[in-house]
Design a protein around this motif. Structure first.
Motif, mmCIF file in Angstrom:
data_model
loop_
_atom_site.group_PDB
_atom_site.id
_atom_site.type_symbol
_atom_site.label_atom_id
_atom_site.label_comp_id
_atom_site.label_asym_id
_atom_site.label_seq_id
_atom_site.Cartn_x
_atom_site.Cartn_y
_atom_site.Cartn_z
ATOM 1 N N TRP A 1 2.596 0.745 5.773
ATOM 2 C CA TRP A 1 2.862 1.838 4.831
ATOM 3 C C TRP A 1 3.606 1.342 3.604
ATOM 4 O O TRP A 1 3.460 1.918 2.521
ATOM 5 N N LEU A 2 4.402 0.311 3.756
ATOM 6 C CA LEU A 2 4.999 -0.316 2.564
ATOM 7 C C LEU A 2 3.900 -0.933 1.715
ATOM 8 O O LEU A 2 3.901 -0.809 0.482
ATOM 9 N N GLU A 3 2.949 -1.584 2.349
ATOM 10 C CA GLU A 3 1.833 -2.180 1.611
ATOM 11 C C GLU A 3 1.000 -1.109 0.922
ATOM 12 O O GLU A 3 0.506 -1.309 -0.196
ATOM 13 N N ALA A 4 0.857 0.051 1.565
ATOM 14 C CA ALA A 4 0.127 1.156 0.946
ATOM 15 C C ALA A 4 0.884 1.671 -0.280
ATOM 16 O O ALA A 4 0.292 1.921 -1.340
ATOM 17 N N ALA A 5 2.198 1.825 -0.159
ATOM 18 C CA ALA A 5 2.998 2.341 -1.270
ATOM 19 C C ALA A 5 2.996 1.385 -2.451
ATOM 20 O O ALA A 5 2.938 1.811 -3.612
ATOM 21 N N MET A 6 3.051 0.077 -2.171
ATOM 22 C CA MET A 6 3.084 -0.911 -3.243
ATOM 23 C C MET A 6 1.687 -1.246 -3.768
ATOM 24 O O MET A 6 1.532 -1.767 -4.868
ATOM 25 N N GLY A 7 0.653 -0.975 -2.962
ATOM 26 C CA GLY A 7 -0.710 -1.350 -3.358
ATOM 27 C C GLY A 7 -0.951 -2.838 -3.258
ATOM 28 O O GLY A 7 -1.888 -3.367 -3.861
ATOM 29 N N LEU A 8 -0.132 -3.545 -2.478
ATOM 30 C CA LEU A 8 -0.192 -5.001 -2.351
ATOM 31 C C LEU A 8 0.031 -5.378 -0.899
ATOM 32 O O LEU A 8 0.758 -4.707 -0.172
ATOM 33 N N ARG A 9 -0.570 -6.457 -0.485
ATOM 34 C CA ARG A 9 -0.298 -6.965 0.849
ATOM 35 C C ARG A 9 -0.496 -8.470 0.885
ATOM 36 O O ARG A 9 -1.230 -9.042 0.087
ATOM 37 N N ARG A 10 0.176 -9.105 1.861
ATOM 38 C CA ARG A 10 0.115 -10.562 1.967
ATOM 39 C C ARG A 10 -1.134 -11.015 2.703
ATOM 40 O O ARG A 10 -1.838 -11.913 2.264
ATOM 41 N N THR A 11 -1.401 -10.402 3.861
ATOM 42 C CA THR A 11 -2.536 -10.807 4.684
ATOM 43 C C THR A 11 -3.373 -9.581 5.019
ATOM 44 O O THR A 11 -2.859 -8.461 5.061
ATOM 45 N N PRO A 12 -4.668 -9.756 5.291
ATOM 46 C CA PRO A 12 -5.533 -8.612 5.619
ATOM 47 C C PRO A 12 -5.100 -7.949 6.919
ATOM 48 O O PRO A 12 -4.520 -8.577 7.798
ATOM 49 N N VAL A 13 -5.370 -6.656 7.023
ATOM 50 C CA VAL A 13 -5.154 -5.937 8.272
ATOM 51 C C VAL A 13 -6.515 -5.514 8.817
ATOM 52 O O VAL A 13 -7.485 -5.362 8.069
ATOM 53 N N THR A 14 -6.584 -5.349 10.113
ATOM 54 C CA THR A 14 -7.834 -4.953 10.751
ATOM 55 C C THR A 14 -7.950 -3.434 10.740
ATOM 56 O O THR A 14 -7.088 -2.738 11.295
ATOM 57 N N LEU A 15 -8.963 -2.942 10.093
ATOM 58 C CA LEU A 15 -9.225 -1.511 10.024
ATOM 59 C C LEU A 15 -10.633 -1.246 10.535
ATOM 60 O O LEU A 15 -11.519 -2.098 10.436
ATOM 61 N N SER A 16 -10.843 -0.059 11.073
ATOM 62 C CA SER A 16 -12.165 0.333 11.552
ATOM 63 C C SER A 16 -12.801 1.284 10.542
ATOM 64 O O SER A 16 -12.114 2.080 9.903
ATOM 65 N N ARG A 17 -14.124 1.182 10.422
ATOM 66 C CA ARG A 17 -14.840 2.064 9.501
ATOM 67 C C ARG A 17 -16.034 2.684 10.214
ATOM 68 O O ARG A 17 -16.715 2.015 10.987
ATOM 69 N N GLU A 18 -16.269 3.949 9.910
ATOM 70 C CA GLU A 18 -17.462 4.605 10.421
ATOM 71 C C GLU A 18 -17.886 5.680 9.434
ATOM 72 O O GLU A 18 -17.069 6.187 8.646
ATOM 73 N N THR A 19 -19.152 6.010 9.453
ATOM 74 C CA THR A 19 -19.692 7.076 8.614
ATOM 75 C C THR A 19 -20.288 8.140 9.522
ATOM 76 O O THR A 19 -21.149 7.843 10.363
ATOM 77 N N SER A 20 -19.811 9.376 9.360
ATOM 78 C CA SER A 20 -20.361 10.488 10.121
ATOM 79 C C SER A 20 -20.057 11.780 9.377
ATOM 80 O O SER A 20 -19.053 11.873 8.664
ATOM 81 N N ASN A 21 -20.959 12.759 9.536
ATOM 82 C CA ASN A 21 -20.788 14.056 8.879
ATOM 83 C C ASN A 21 -20.570 13.908 7.376
ATOM 84 O O ASN A 21 -19.823 14.663 6.767
ATOM 85 N N GLY A 22 -21.215 12.914 6.795
ATOM 86 C CA GLY A 22 -21.136 12.733 5.348
ATOM 87 C C GLY A 22 -19.860 12.105 4.847
ATOM 88 O O GLY A 22 -19.613 12.097 3.640
#
Length: 618
Positions: free
Chosen positions: A200-221
């Motif tokens: 959440w600090l990385e989200a607030a700053m818009g910057l991060r040191r290393t990638p984080v693992t996130l999941s993505r899916e598309t459903s219901n548009g």
């Protein structure tokens, strides 16, 4: 003997550049080093009062960008929109009808369990081909991507605070590295008994040191980005918008002419959306393979899909669809500046060529420690006036310490008014006058000051007038007790004997002209380094005041703006620091003063670290 004393003078003059502390930019591959002095960084990231209490001027961990600075601008534009300009003076190009659109969003905030917080509110974002105007938040903000400026408007006071993107990014970067100890802490302390995840600090700053693992899916548009089963970002896909039109009665959205607003708008041909380079270090798409590897289809926390994709619907051949597509590059950059979205989550929009009709994000902050969800729905688009959104009667206002407005800005204005001054000739004339009067320390200081306008003297520059007279001054002063005591202080600069260097020039701080300017620059930088090494300079030795005095004595000295900007960096005010760098570059000329020229290198590196804050370079 004459040759020997000339070389001594040249080497003493050359010593000053290396003795001036710079400030290290904590880049991702240097995070381990930054972690060693994270305590100081965390202090720097906080607010600093006018007295500077709690601030740390740490010179030991500092650097200049590069010793061998090319005498040219790097990959950054000239300072055409400096912080000193009024709204009437601010550069704005001509805009054609239809190049500006006003997007009206409804924003609903709710608790993570779906409980409404404060109902729906309206947020208006006006987009031109290279700007975004956002009147929401604490103050109306104009993001000028043509000049990389963030302009905060105070319409009651009729002022504008015009600051560089680079100062803002540097502030965010140092805050992130300071609070996370170089990106190594998983939990960020907040208060005596609270902490929050580094994500959440990385989200607030818009910057991060290393990638984080996130999941993505598309459903219901909806394209959803999830972390640990919780959707942190989602947006309507273009296919979903078209499907909604086919499945229900079409909502016809017209580009309605809007009445003139005081804040106007700007426009120009918008460049087509481009994929940012995959080698940027602070984005979520480090490579195509990494993106694919981090993309998983998993079960995610339930999201209310009611009314998807939202009331706005535009087919591909309408003016509305054309506007949403044309303004997508600027809108994406506005999101990066204005919304607390993690870089890896925002990267899910890579390749999206139109502004989504609806998106939502989760915000975790000190104000919402348990998290809240924001749902943004595009209600309508209006055709805005083809003007730049800057009322002409706004005057310039500076942030940071009072000394900037009270002393530095008037000195800068004096430099602009005397731009035709031949400083080399004036410096040599002042040095000659002091030499003839037998005031050898003052004569030497006057000659020394040319290095604040150009390069320092060296054995290769002995023919330069200021360097030649410095050699004469040393020859004449040998055997003079006052001069030899003074010169021991000058020699102490190169050996980091900060107390001796300060004491050597202290008797000359109240002098005017170039000599006084040099004495104050030397003294200020020695006090900074003295403090950083654990020493205790005299209580009245204020480096801010000394550098302001130097500028009052020599307003057109580019290096003085650099030194004062560096001091602001060390005390935590990165935005104000960049305003000083900007002012110095406005009055500097090619070939650029080497210290100040390093700003272009720093900016080039910051752009490489945080490309999503900028439109692509032409």
């Amino acid at each position: 003997m004459r040759l020997l004393t000339g070389l001594i003078a040249a080497l003493a003059l050359a010593a000053q550049a290396g003795a001036i502390p710079g400030v290290t930019i904590p880049f991702p591959d240097e995070a381990e080093d930054v972690a060693d002095d994270s305590g100081e960084d965390a202090t720097e990231s906080g607010e600093t009062d006018e007295s500077g209490e709690g601030a740390s001027a740490d010179g030991d961990g500092q650097e200049t960008a590069d010793v061998a600075v090319e005498q040219t601008r790097i990959a950054t534009p000239e300072i055409l929109a400096g912080p000193h300009l009024t709204a009437a003076e601010y550069p704005a190009r001509e805009i054609e009808d239809g190049q500006v659109a006003r997007l009206i969003w409804s924003v609903r905030r709710e608790e993570m369990d779906g409980t409404d917080i404060d109902g729906e509110s309206e947020r208006v974002v006006t987009l031109g081909p290279d700007f975004a105007f956002d009147p929401g938040g604490d103050a109306p903000i104009l993001y000028d991507f043509a000049h990389n400026r963030r302009i905060a408007l105070d319409l009651e006071a009729r002022t504008m605070r015009n600051e560089s993107f680079y100062g803002e990014i540097r502030q965010r970067l140092d805050t992130y590295f300071g609070l996370s100890q170089g990106g190594t802490l998983d939990d960020i302390p907040f208060g005596p008994e609270q902490s929050f995840d580094r994500f959440w600090l990385e989200a607030a700053m818009g910057l991060r040191r290393t990638p984080v693992t996130l999941s993505r899916e598309t459903s219901n548009g909806m394209e959803r980005v999830s972390r640990d089963g919780v959707v942190v970002f989602a947006f309507v896909t273009p296919d979903a918008a078209e499907a909604a039109e086919d499945a229900a009665s079409e909502v016809v959205l017209e580009l309605e002419p809007a009445g003139d607003a005081e804040s106007g708008t700007d426009g120009d041909d918008t460049p087509e959306a481009e994929d940012d380079p995959l080698l940027d270090l602070l984005r979520g798409d480090d490579s195509e393979e990494d993106t694919d590897a981090d993309t998983e289809t998993t079960e995610t926390a339930a999201v209310d899909d009611t009314d998807m994709p939202g009331p706005v619907s535009a087919t591909t051949d309408t003016p509305e669809a054309a506007a949403l597509e044309a303004h997508m590059p600027v809108f994406r950059r506005w999101m990066r500046h204005a919304l607390p979205l993690h870089p890896d989550a925002l990267s899910a929009m890579d390749g999206l060529d139109t502004i989504p009709a609806r998106f939502e994000l989760v915000v975790v902050s000190p104000a919402s420690p348990d998290g809240r969800r924001e749902i943004w729905t595009l209600e309508r688009i209006e055709d805005a006036p083809a003007t730049f959104p800057l009322p002409e009667d706004l005057s310039a206002e500076f942030g940071g310490r009072a000394v900037i407005t009270a002393r530095v800005v008037p000195a800068f204005e004096q430099a602009l008014a005397s731009a035709d001054t031949d400083h080399t000739a004036a410096i040599v004339a002042e040095a000659e006058a002091y030499l003839d009067a037998g005031n050898y320390p003052a004569a030497y200081l006057a000659a020394y000051q040319e290095s604040a306008h150009s390069t320092a003297c060296s054995p290769q520059t002995t023919e330069r007038p200021s360097c030649a007279i410095a050699s004469r001054i040393v020859s004449a002063g040998l055997g003079n007790a006052e001069f030899e005591g003074f010169f021991d202080g000058i020699a102490a600069i190169a050996t980091s004997r900060h107390a001796a260097a300060y004491e050597g020039v202290a008797p000359y701080l109240d002098m005017g002209g170039y000599a006084g300017a040099a004495a104050n620059i030397i003294a200020a930088n020695e006090v900074i380094a003295w403090t950083a090494s654990g020493g205790e300079p005299p209580e009245d030795a204020d480096p801010f005041a000394m550098l302001a005095t130097a500028l009052e004595n020599d307003p057109a000295a580019p290096a003085a703006y650099w030194h004062l900007g560096q001091l602001l960096l060390t005390t935590g005010d990165r935005r104000a620091a960049w305003s000083l760098f900007d002012l110095g570059r406005v009055i500097d000329e090619d070939p650029f003063q080497p210290l100040l020229a390093q700003t272009y290198i720093l900016e080039d590196r910051l752009r490489g670290l945080a490309p999503d804050f900028f439109l692509p370079l032409d």
